[in-house]
Write a protein that holds these residues in place. Structure first.
Motif, mmCIF file in Angstrom:
data_model
loop_
_atom_site.group_PDB
_atom_site.id
_atom_site.type_symbol
_atom_site.label_atom_id
_atom_site.label_comp_id
_atom_site.label_asym_id
_atom_site.label_seq_id
_atom_site.Cartn_x
_atom_site.Cartn_y
_atom_site.Cartn_z
ATOM 1 N N SER A 132 0.671 -1.122 -0.068
ATOM 2 C CA SER A 132 0.192 0.174 -0.046
ATOM 3 C C SER A 132 0.961 1.273 0.090
ATOM 4 O O SER A 132 0.646 2.003 -0.810
ATOM 5 C CB SER A 132 -1.007 0.100 1.286
ATOM 6 N N ALA A 133 2.024 1.040 0.623
ATOM 7 C CA ALA A 133 3.077 2.433 0.981
ATOM 8 C C ALA A 133 3.492 2.335 -0.569
ATOM 9 O O ALA A 133 3.608 3.609 -0.933
ATOM 10 C CB ALA A 133 3.992 2.259 1.707
ATOM 11 N N GLU A 134 3.735 1.439 -1.048
ATOM 12 C CA GLU A 134 4.555 1.575 -2.650
ATOM 13 C C GLU A 134 3.385 1.920 -3.429
ATOM 14 O O GLU A 134 3.877 2.902 -4.496
ATOM 15 C CB GLU A 134 5.095 0.032 -3.216
ATOM 16 N N ALA A 135 2.133 1.689 -3.566
ATOM 17 C CA ALA A 135 1.328 2.256 -4.203
ATOM 18 C C ALA A 135 0.955 3.801 -4.028
ATOM 19 O O ALA A 135 0.527 4.229 -4.884
ATOM 20 C CB ALA A 135 0.135 1.239 -4.224
ATOM 21 N N GLY A 136 1.092 4.273 -2.783
ATOM 22 C CA GLY A 136 0.872 5.479 -2.635
ATOM 23 C C GLY A 136 -0.619 5.736 -2.168
ATOM 24 O O GLY A 136 -1.121 6.944 -2.213
ATOM 25 N N LEU A 137 -1.213 4.678 -1.776
ATOM 26 C CA LEU A 137 -2.618 4.755 -1.445
ATOM 27 C C LEU A 137 -2.875 5.489 -0.217
ATOM 28 O O LEU A 137 -2.246 5.474 0.861
ATOM 29 C CB LEU A 137 -3.513 3.043 -1.117
ATOM 30 N N ARG A 138 -4.026 6.497 -0.369
ATOM 31 C CA ARG A 138 -4.164 7.257 0.596
ATOM 32 C C ARG A 138 -5.590 6.927 1.461
ATOM 33 O O ARG A 138 -6.396 6.412 1.066
ATOM 34 C CB ARG A 138 -4.539 8.958 0.090
ATOM 35 N N ASP A 139 -5.520 7.317 2.923
ATOM 36 C CA ASP A 139 -6.702 6.855 3.666
ATOM 37 C C ASP A 139 -7.612 8.147 3.744
ATOM 38 O O ASP A 139 -7.371 9.143 3.057
ATOM 39 C CB ASP A 139 -6.196 6.712 5.076
ATOM 40 N N VAL A 140 -8.869 7.866 4.142
ATOM 41 C CA VAL A 140 -9.947 8.850 4.137
ATOM 42 C C VAL A 140 -10.373 9.022 5.617
ATOM 43 O O VAL A 140 -10.516 7.969 6.458
ATOM 44 C CB VAL A 140 -11.075 8.530 3.407
ATOM 45 N N LEU A 157 -9.363 10.077 -2.638
ATOM 46 C CA LEU A 157 -9.829 8.693 -3.314
ATOM 47 C C LEU A 157 -9.960 8.787 -4.752
ATOM 48 O O LEU A 157 -9.605 7.827 -5.587
ATOM 49 C CB LEU A 157 -11.369 8.500 -2.981
ATOM 50 N N THR A 158 -9.800 9.960 -5.457
ATOM 51 C CA THR A 158 -9.538 10.321 -6.583
ATOM 52 C C THR A 158 -8.431 9.732 -7.051
ATOM 53 O O THR A 158 -7.915 8.948 -8.255
ATOM 54 C CB THR A 158 -9.876 11.594 -7.073
ATOM 55 N N GLN A 159 -7.330 9.960 -6.258
ATOM 56 C CA GLN A 159 -5.789 9.514 -6.658
ATOM 57 C C GLN A 159 -5.803 7.905 -6.330
ATOM 58 O O GLN A 159 -5.241 7.202 -7.237
ATOM 59 C CB GLN A 159 -4.998 9.997 -5.499
ATOM 60 N N ASP A 160 -6.504 7.157 -5.345
ATOM 61 C CA ASP A 160 -6.514 5.976 -5.205
ATOM 62 C C ASP A 160 -7.076 5.195 -6.430
ATOM 63 O O ASP A 160 -6.606 4.118 -6.788
ATOM 64 C CB ASP A 160 -7.342 5.563 -3.762
ATOM 65 N N ALA A 161 -8.259 5.769 -6.899
ATOM 66 C CA ALA A 161 -8.833 5.376 -7.836
ATOM 67 C C ALA A 161 -7.857 5.177 -9.156
ATOM 68 O O ALA A 161 -8.222 4.087 -10.167
ATOM 69 C CB ALA A 161 -10.182 6.277 -8.315
ATOM 70 N N GLN A 162 -7.190 6.114 -9.372
ATOM 71 C CA GLN A 162 -6.221 6.182 -10.468
ATOM 72 C C GLN A 162 -5.373 5.056 -10.377
ATOM 73 O O GLN A 162 -5.093 4.274 -11.508
ATOM 74 C CB GLN A 162 -5.624 7.586 -10.651
ATOM 75 N N TRP A 163 -4.640 4.510 -9.172
ATOM 76 C CA TRP A 163 -3.772 3.580 -9.153
ATOM 77 C C TRP A 163 -4.486 2.432 -9.263
ATOM 78 O O TRP A 163 -3.795 1.619 -9.936
ATOM 79 C CB TRP A 163 -3.250 3.567 -7.763
ATOM 80 N N ILE A 164 -5.959 2.310 -8.539
ATOM 81 C CA ILE A 164 -6.475 0.917 -8.912
ATOM 82 C C ILE A 164 -6.661 0.656 -10.253
ATOM 83 O O ILE A 164 -6.431 -0.567 -10.679
ATOM 84 C CB ILE A 164 -7.965 0.921 -7.975
ATOM 85 N N LYS A 165 -7.009 1.578 -11.126
ATOM 86 C CA LYS A 165 -7.576 1.314 -12.352
ATOM 87 C C LYS A 165 -6.283 0.922 -13.250
ATOM 88 O O LYS A 165 -6.388 0.285 -14.014
ATOM 89 C CB LYS A 165 -8.530 2.739 -12.970
ATOM 90 N N ALA A 166 -5.288 1.798 -12.699
ATOM 91 C CA ALA A 166 -3.945 1.417 -13.489
ATOM 92 C C ALA A 166 -3.273 -0.046 -13.365
ATOM 93 O O ALA A 166 -2.467 -0.495 -14.028
ATOM 94 C CB ALA A 166 -2.933 2.610 -13.256
#
Lengths: 245, 315
Positions: A132-140, A157-166
């Motif tokens: 998760s740290a590597e992906a740079g996922l952010r918490d809410v 979440l907009t950032q998280d969504a970009q990573w998940i979709k990529a």
């Protein structure tokens, strides 16, 4: 009558070793029952399918009979209270032999399989954290009593969504957490509402719902333990993690 | 060990009892004598040999423990390494039902036989599987699950294994507690926006709201005598205390005070005392108190997290 009574309990221990006198009241010696059970190969908790090894993967499908009528009649001390005897006139008090406690407890000692399981959990968590740290996922983060996603949360979440979709192969888990205030039970519901609010927003942003799992930890897995508003804020969160497969 | 009862007026011995056993059961002897006295003079079973099941921290995990009602002789009964929560007794004291996290990501409701350590999974539905409570006759397990989207209360027939959904609304419903007759269930619901205590018939009909004071009332526990329901009430300024309310809603009393975050009330089988957890400065411990707020006693001292106490039925 009760008011005028003084109770004196004289401690007069009778050593039991080698005593062959059988139990005379109340169903007898609970300890021996426990011993017999062990002898007859009763399952030790650590050896059981449903607690050992993988933990819960082999639960028994048959339930125990829980109705009160199923209570075994020979359970230790099921005879209930017998009261004590009047001992006026030099009469000796009635005698009762006591074994183990009224409720037998099987011993649970962290076994090898438990230790393995704890280690597995630790390793899995560390793996998730690193990914998760590597992906740079952010918490809410949420407000007190609230499961509404704030503007800041939407940006995360907009950032998280970009990573998940990529990263099409990645599975994501959203953990709902709460601060220490409020009840354990209601915080589990509140934590789930938070996790689901995060999931629903990610779905709105185009992430497939089948890639998003939710779990609520309520206030049971806090990030900090201080009684301060900044710590409370840390704990009111939807924690977005890459799920280890 | 001999126990005697003297009449303090006349100094005469009016009763006595001899207990025979090894030195390891001295506490049991004294407790048995206390129970016999209570039974003799009140006609009710005493609580001296009752136990409390609770959750305590073990490493990073939360596991189940059982101790005597006075806090002595704690014994660990699960060793899963993650989270086991919300234990409750079966009416015959042989089993504990509780929520177990299966591999961190999902929850089950499990049942553990105390004498053998044998364990079964009773409920494994999608989403939350929390707040299990067995009916007074042991034939039904009420619990909350969110498999249908939000937390709802279900009733599982433990003989046929058939679950029946009892609540239907968009709010979260949880924490069912049975009336001693088994005919009614009190529970928490946030259907009005904030959590409040409601009562319904055991078939899900006749739902009515019980608590009106304050905007957070949760975790109800119906007294074994039937005359009170204990619950967590939020008072100004955001303090979580133990309150009791009569099932008709007419009488309400705040039982605890102070800065602690109180949670998980559970009644002694004689309905005279309430055990609960209180969190102060990040540390949770288990306490007991009389219904009039007097006799407050802390009963756990070790560790930093002891929570979710549930008082056993009497022997």
């Amino acid at each position: 009558m009760t008011m005028g009574l003084t109770v004196a309990v004289g401690v007069l221990l009778v050593v039991q070793g080698g005593c062959s006198k059988k139990s005379i009241q109340s169903g007898g010696d609970a300890q021996s029952t426990e011993r017999d059970m062990a002898k007859s190969g009763g399952p030790a908790p650590s050896a059981m399918g449903s607690t050992g090894g993988g933990g819960f993967d082999a639960p028994s499908t048959t339930f125990p009979d829980l109705s009160l009528s199923s209570k075994p009649q020979d359970e230790p001390e099921s005879g209930g209270l017998r009261g004590f005897d009047s001992v006026s006139g030099g009469k000796a008090p009635s005698e009762e032999r006591l074994g183990g406690g009224g409720t037998m407890l099987a011993k649970v000692e962290p076994s090898e399989s438990t230790a393995r399981q704890i280690e597995d959990i630790r390793r899995e968590q560390a793996k998730e954290q690193a990914a998760s740290a590597e992906a740079g996922l952010r918490d809410v983060y949420f407000g007190y009593d609230s499961w509404t996603i704030t503007e800041e949360g939407r940006q995360s979440l907009t950032q998280d969504a970009q990573w998940i979709k990529a990263n099409a192969g990645a599975l994501v888990k959203i953990e709902g957490h709460c601060d220490e205030r409020g009840t354990l039970a209601y915080n589990l519901v509140l934590g789930e509402k938070r996790a689901k609010a995060v999931r629903n927003y990610l779905v709105e942003l185009g992430v497939g719902a089948n890639r998003l799992a939710v779990v609520s930890y309520g206030k049971e897995r806090p990030f900090c333990n201080e009684r301060t508003e900044s710590c409370y804020q840390q704990n009111r969160r939807g924690h977005v993690v890459v799920r280890s497969k | 060990m001999d126990g005697f009862v003297y009449d303090s007026g006349s100094d005469e011995v009016v009763g006595g009892k001899r207990y025979v056993g090894s030195t390891s059961v001295v506490r049991l002897m004294a407790h048995r004598f206390a129970d016999e006295l209570v039974f003799r003079y009140t006609g009710e079973p005493g609580i001296a040999r009752t136990k409390i099941v609770y959750v305590a921290e073990h490493g990073n995990a939360r596991e189940l423990f059982v101790m005597d009602y006075d806090g002595y002789e704690p014994k660990q009964i699960t060793a899963d390494g993650f989270l086991n929560l919300m234990p409750r007794w079966s009416p015959d004291r042989r089993f504990i039902v509780f929520t177990a996290y299966r591999s961190r990501n999902t929850q089950d409701i499990d049942i553990l036989e105390l004498a053998t350590g044998k364990r079964w999974t009773l409920v494994s539905m999608a989403g939350l599987n929390i707040t299990p409570a067995l009916s007074p006759d042991g034939n039904f397990l009420a619990f909350a699950s969110s498999q249908d989207g939000n937390s709802e209360i279900y009733k599982l027939d433990t003989r046929t294994k058939t679950p029946q959904r009892l609540t239907v609304n968009r709010g979260g419903d949880l924490s069912p507690t049975w009336s001693p007759t088994g005919r009614e269930i009190a529970f928490t619901s946030d259907r009005g926006g904030a959590p409040q205590v409601f009562i319904m018939s055991a078939d899900g009909s006749n739902v009515r709201r019980l608590t009106y004071e304050g905007d957070y009332n949760a975790a109800p526990a119906w007294s074994p005598r039937g005359n009170w329901i204990a619950y967590v009430c939020r008072t100004a300024p955001r303090l979580y205390k133990i309150c009791i309310v009569s099932p008709d809603g007419q009488k309400r009393v705040q039982v605890t005070t102070g800065p602690g975050i109180d949670d998980s009330p559970s009644w002694s089988p004689d309905g005279r005392h309430i055990t609960f957890s209180a969190t102060v400065d990040g540390k949770s411990h288990i306490y007991m108190v009389d219904t009039d707020g007097k006799g407050l006693e802390r009963i756990t001292f070790g560790g930093t997290h002891n929570s979710s106490p549930s008082w056993s039925p009497a022997l």
